[in-house]
Design an enzyme around this catalytic site. Structure first.
Site, PDB file in Angstrom:
ATOM      1  N   THR A 162     -75.084 -47.228  55.990  1.00  0.00           N
ATOM      2  CA  THR A 162     -74.501 -46.069  55.308  1.00  0.00           C
ATOM      3  C   THR A 162     -75.386 -45.744  54.104  1.00  0.00           C
ATOM      4  O   THR A 162     -76.371 -46.434  53.844  1.00  0.00           O
ATOM      5  CB  THR A 162     -73.098 -46.396  54.767  1.00  0.00           C
ATOM      6  OG1 THR A 162     -73.243 -47.313  53.666  1.00  0.00           O
ATOM      7  CG2 THR A 162     -72.224 -47.038  55.833  1.00  0.00           C
ATOM      8  N   GLU A 190     -85.735 -54.211  54.634  1.00  0.00           N
ATOM      9  CA  GLU A 190     -87.051 -53.655  54.955  1.00  0.00           C
ATOM     10  C   GLU A 190     -87.023 -52.137  55.060  1.00  0.00           C
ATOM     11  O   GLU A 190     -87.953 -51.455  54.632  1.00  0.00           O
ATOM     12  CB  GLU A 190     -87.548 -54.293  56.258  1.00  0.00           C
ATOM     13  CG  GLU A 190     -88.906 -53.839  56.739  1.00  0.00           C
ATOM     14  CD  GLU A 190     -90.029 -54.163  55.764  1.00  0.00           C
ATOM     15  OE1 GLU A 190     -90.282 -53.309  54.888  1.00  0.00           O
ATOM     16  OE2 GLU A 190     -90.638 -55.238  55.855  1.00  0.00           O
ATOM     17  N   VAL A 214     -87.742 -49.040  52.247  1.00  0.00           N
ATOM     18  CA  VAL A 214     -89.018 -48.405  51.927  1.00  0.00           C
ATOM     19  C   VAL A 214     -89.808 -48.221  53.211  1.00  0.00           C
ATOM     20  O   VAL A 214     -90.058 -49.197  53.932  1.00  0.00           O
ATOM     21  CB  VAL A 214     -89.847 -49.286  50.955  1.00  0.00           C
ATOM     22  CG1 VAL A 214     -91.154 -48.586  50.589  1.00  0.00           C
ATOM     23  CG2 VAL A 214     -89.050 -49.629  49.704  1.00  0.00           C
ATOM     24  N   GLY A 263     -83.379 -33.663  60.050  1.00  0.00           N
ATOM     25  CA  GLY A 263     -82.963 -35.038  59.729  1.00  0.00           C
ATOM     26  C   GLY A 263     -83.949 -35.805  58.863  1.00  0.00           C
ATOM     27  O   GLY A 263     -83.890 -37.026  58.795  1.00  0.00           O
ATOM     28  N   ASP A 270     -85.125 -40.555  45.165  1.00  0.00           N
ATOM     29  CA  ASP A 270     -85.269 -41.437  46.319  1.00  0.00           C
ATOM     30  C   ASP A 270     -86.591 -42.225  46.252  1.00  0.00           C
ATOM     31  O   ASP A 270     -86.623 -43.434  46.484  1.00  0.00           O
ATOM     32  CB  ASP A 270     -85.209 -40.599  47.602  1.00  0.00           C
ATOM     33  CG  ASP A 270     -85.110 -41.472  48.834  1.00  0.00           C
ATOM     34  OD1 ASP A 270     -84.168 -42.283  48.879  1.00  0.00           O
ATOM     35  OD2 ASP A 270     -85.992 -41.379  49.696  1.00  0.00           O
ATOM     36  N   LYS A 278     -87.446 -46.307  45.668  1.00  0.00           N
ATOM     37  CA  LYS A 278     -88.337 -47.107  46.541  1.00  0.00           C
ATOM     38  C   LYS A 278     -89.379 -47.859  45.724  1.00  0.00           C
ATOM     39  O   LYS A 278     -89.627 -49.053  45.957  1.00  0.00           O
ATOM     40  CB  LYS A 278     -89.017 -46.198  47.568  1.00  0.00           C
ATOM     41  CG  LYS A 278     -88.042 -45.677  48.614  1.00  0.00           C
ATOM     42  CD  LYS A 278     -88.700 -44.684  49.547  1.00  0.00           C
ATOM     43  CE  LYS A 278     -87.707 -44.196  50.591  1.00  0.00           C
ATOM     44  NZ  LYS A 278     -88.184 -43.022  51.321  1.00  0.00           N
TER      45      LYS A 278
END
Ligand code: ADP
Ligand code: ASP
Ligand code: MG
Length: 814
Positions: A554, A605, A608, A663, A677, A681
């Site tokens: 999620t 994993e 990133v 997407g 975002d 990372k």
């Protein structure tokens, strides 16, 4: 000369008898063969059933008799299709006398051991007669020799003991002058010194063959049966059991004595001294190797060779303070049982001598109790000992192997395996020779015990992983498909047995402890119960399965609050969700600590670069002692897509919309476009490199306008993009004028991290980055000038799912 014995199944049908004949024909070197045969499979039981019905005045013995008759007539009809009249007349004569015997039992209302032997003898008399005449009808050189004329015993009916002197003489004399190539002998049956019919005990045809083999000192004894040798344990109970290639006589004796029915225990004895090997073979699969029993293989080195079991055991316990230090109790106990011919299967005596425990056949237990209580009548009256305690419904399981004595810890492994599987041990015995360790357990636990002991001692270990997936959207569905497809491969090649045990989405959840059928998982989930993060956690906890893994697919923050709970319950976590690892430093450190403390894994994993092995590589560099100096990376598949597609002929708004539709962005595109975002990372990479920093330590120079950044909803944001179109076109034009590409770059340098839009000149490794690709360059002490580069698709459901899959396998391989 060779002796071959064929068991009940081997001669159980016309088809199998044909197999027997072709096996005999395959030894066509002129060597004389002696072929010992059992009754047709199941006939001995039916004869005894008919006898007992007759004894109890139950006329249904006629029905059983008719079945016995029909089975034989049918076999003859198939084996000798023409000119069988004489054979049928003789068989009918035998059957008529069997019927008279049953009627006699019915009349006198009694079935003594002596009559029982007379009755059961018909089985082997009939089968040997039919097989001989079938072979004669085929023109083969064959003759029947009734073993009752060869094997002489005492009058211990139903399990008579052999008089070897006269028996050996009879056998030698007869075969000295026998001319036929094949001699058929009925197994199991014999005669007493007085000429009365006796038998050698149930399963005794093996013994007949061994007696003949030893008398004639043949080179080899072959026991042909319905399985391919002596197995590591009863193949009817443990699917994974396999044939043992070689056994010593002692091991074979122990295994058969402790229940491996494939060989009748006394069989070994006559051939042992003469070192005649016993070869166990399968009539239904003659090519399979089978088992060789001899003393040539005494030092095979393998500690545990087989596991066997005996059911229907009663445990008798004799105890009392009056036993301590007073000699003779055991002697009196054993004498009492021996007088009644009650066989003792297992003995344990506590060193305090306060109690003796013996295991016997449960059928003997009432008689045993009566006679023992009688023997110790006086002591019981004086309260020196207690009346004997009888427990029934028990079984013995035994590990067998000559070499167990040279290996430590075998009994420890045995008892801990039983204990772990919740199997209660009532008594333990280890023979002084240490060829055998036996445990008495409840009969209802036998299947579980044999299977878990077999797994422990004989099977290559397969690790079972129990996976619970939350958030089965796009990526989740791909992951499930990949698991479904690879299940077999994982099992065969990595010895990992992967079970998806729980699934949930925001509405429903479903569980199946033995693994959800992945062909129907959507239906199962739709029909599942209402889900919540709390109830999902509780259910996983309740299932309490070994090697549990919680997979979070999620993007939800609330669910990450359960991570510490999962870890504390020794449940590993695989997070696709970035929130936990990019949350505040204290929380990140807590999760790492808990994973270590509870000996589980926290893997992320896919946080990133989706499926790219970025974090794993970084962890390996650090673990091997390397130090990260600089990281430069393009880590946003979405921003890469946007800037690769944006130009003067379209609008920034439309390209972002397209990225979302395909997407490539988070559900809220602001998370990508604002750089948050990417900042998360690089934060995760910085932390995994050993830096203790937080999100607000990362310098984020946004390329968005103030309007864009302050928009209150996704719709607002899109509207503001339209208004800022000029701003974006200017960014594009400026880069183009310098022959540069726009890339959103994350950097870690000298402990400082930053993210921002950069104009990348031609020739730079980032310049040609296509589509949704990601790239990471690690400059380290070992890679100071030429960085280690990882590059490839950094977004998309398929690659993200394979990244999650790789994390699952990492846990499996641990
Ligand atoms: P036969 O009639 O050929 O003498 P049995 O029924 O007496 O055959 O013995 C063979 C059977 O023994 C097998 O079918 C199997 O069910 C049983 N058995 C029990 N333990 C073992 C074992 N360890 N290895 C092989 N067979 C076993
Ligand atoms: N027919 C006998 C029995 O069933 C002997 C044997 O088959 O070995 O016990
Ligand atoms: Mg047998």
């Amino acid at each position: 000369m060779k002796v071959l014995k064929f068991g009940g199944t081997s001669v159980g049908s016309a088809k199998n008898i044909h197999n027997v004949i072709s096996i005999l024909n395959s030894y066509n070197n002129g060597e004389p063969l002696i072929c010992v045969v059992s009754a047709v499979g199941g006939i001995t039981d039916k004869l005894l059933l008919a006898g007992n019905l007759a004894k109890n005045k139950d006329e249904s013995f006629y029905e059983v008799f008719n079945t016995i008759k029909q089975i034989h007539i049918d076999i003859i009809a198939e084996l000798i299709p023409t000119n069988a009249e004489l054979v049928i007349i003789e068989v009918n004569n035998k059957l008529a006398s069997l019927k008279s015997l049953l009627e006699g039992i019915y009349l006198i209302n009694e079935l003594s051991p002596k009559t029982s032997d007379k009755l059961t003898s018909y089985g082997e008399l009939l089968s040997s007669f039919i097989i001989t005449h079938t072979m004669k009808s085929m023109g083969l050189s064959v003759d029947l020799k009734n073993s009752q004329e060869l094997i002489i015993t005492n009058a211990n009916f139903t399990k008579a003991e052999v008089d070897y002197r006269s028996t050996n003489k009879n056998i030698i004399d007869y075969f000295k002058s026998a001319q036929q190539q094949v001699t058929i002998c009925p197994g199991f049956i014999a005669n007493s010194n007085n000429g009365e019919q006796t038998t050698l005990g149930r399963g005794g045809s093996d013994f007949t063959a061994a007696i003949i083999a030893a008398a004639l000192k043949v080179k080899q004894l072959e026991i042909w049966t319905d399985v391919s040798g002596m197995f590591t344990t009863n193949p009817k109970i443990v699917k994974q059991a396999y044939p043992i290639e070689t056994l010593s006589y002692q091991e074979a004796m122990e295994l058969s004595h402790f229940g491996a029915k494939v060989l009748y225990p006394p069989t070994v004895q006559p051939v042992l001294d003469l070192n005649i090997p016993i070869h166990i073979k399968n009539t239904l699969d003659p090519k399979s190797v089978g088992t060789i029993i001899s003393n040539d293989h005494i030092n095979s080195g393998i500690p545990v060779k087989g596991i066997s079991n005996i059911n229907n055991i009663a445990l008798l316990t004799l105890q009392g303070s009056g036993m301590v230090g007073i000699p003779g109790f055991s002697k009196r106990l054993f004498e009492t049982l021996s007088q009644e011919k009650i066989n003792i299967i297992l003995i344990t005596q506590a060193s305090s001598e306060h109690s003796i425990c013996i295991g016997i056949d449960a059928n003997d237990s009432d008689l045993a109790k009566a006679v023992i209580d009688k023997t110790f009548e006086n002591e019981i009256a004086l309260h020196k000992i207690d009346p004997i305690i009888v427990e029934k419904g028990l079984s013995i399981v035994a590990l067998i192997g000559d070499n167990m004595k040279n290996h430590q810890g075998i009994s420890g492994k045995m008892f801990s395996t039983l204990g772990k599987n919740n199997i209660n041990i009532r008594a333990i015995a280890q023979g002084a020779s240490e060829k055998n360790i036996s445990a008495v357990i409840l009969e209802k636990d036998v299947k579980k015990a044999l299977n878990s002991l077999h797994e422990r001692f004989f099977e290559v270990k397969t690790k079972q992983l129990n996976v619970f997936i939350t958030g089965v959207g796009n990526v989740g569905e791909k992951l499930i498909n990949q698991i479904k497809q690879q299940k077999k491969y994982l099992k065969e090649n990595l010895k990992i047995s992967l079970h998806v045990v729980g699934l949930s989405n925001s509405k429903k959840m479903v569980f199946d402890a033995s693994g959800i059928n992945l062909n129907y998982w959507k239906d199962e989930l739709n029909n599942g119960e209402k889900s919540s993060f709390q109830s999902y956690f509780e259910k996983i906890n309740e299932l309490n399965l070994r090697n549990s893994i919680f997979v979070d697919i999620t993007a939800n923050e609330d669910i990450t609050h359960f991570y510490p709970d999962y870890l504390r319950k020794s449940i590993s976590i695989i997070a696709c969700n970035k929130i936990a690892c990019s949350s505040n430093l204290e929380n990140y450190k807590l999760l790492k600590r808990l994973a270590l403390k509870y000996n589980v894994q926290l893997l992320f994993e896919t946080n990133v670069g989706a499926g790219l092995p970025i974090i794993d590589t970084l962890n390996n560099l650090i673990a091997s002692g390397d130090k990260i100096t600089t990281i430069q990376a393009v880590l946003s598949g979405s921003l890469n897509f946007v800037f690769n597609n944006f130009n003067e002929s379209n609008t920034f708004h439309d390209v972002v919309k397209q990225a979302q539709n395909e997407g490539y962005t988070e559900p809220d595109p602001r998370i990508d476009l604002s750089g948050v975002d990417v900042a998360r990372k690089i934060l995760i990479l910085a932390r995994e490199s050993g830096l203790e920093i937080d999100l607000n330590d990362i310098e984020n120079t946004s390329f968005l306008t103030k309007d864009n950044l302050e928009s209150e909803s996704v719709d607002d944001f899109y509207a503001s993009l339209i208004k800022s179109e000029n701003h974006f076109q200017n960014l594009y034009a400026s880069a183009k004028s310098k022959n540069c590409q726009l890339k959103y770059v994350a950097e870690l340098n000298n402990g400082k991290a930053q993210v921002g839009l950069k104009e990348i000149p031609e020739g730079h490794p980032f310049y040609n980055l296509k589509g949704k690709d990601n790239i990471v360059m690690f400059y380290t002490e070992r890679y100071p000038e030429q960085p280690m580069i990882i590059k490839g698709a950094g977004a998309g459901a398929d690659v993200t799912a394979s990244g999650l899959f790789a994390d699952i396998i990492r846990i499996g391989n641990k």
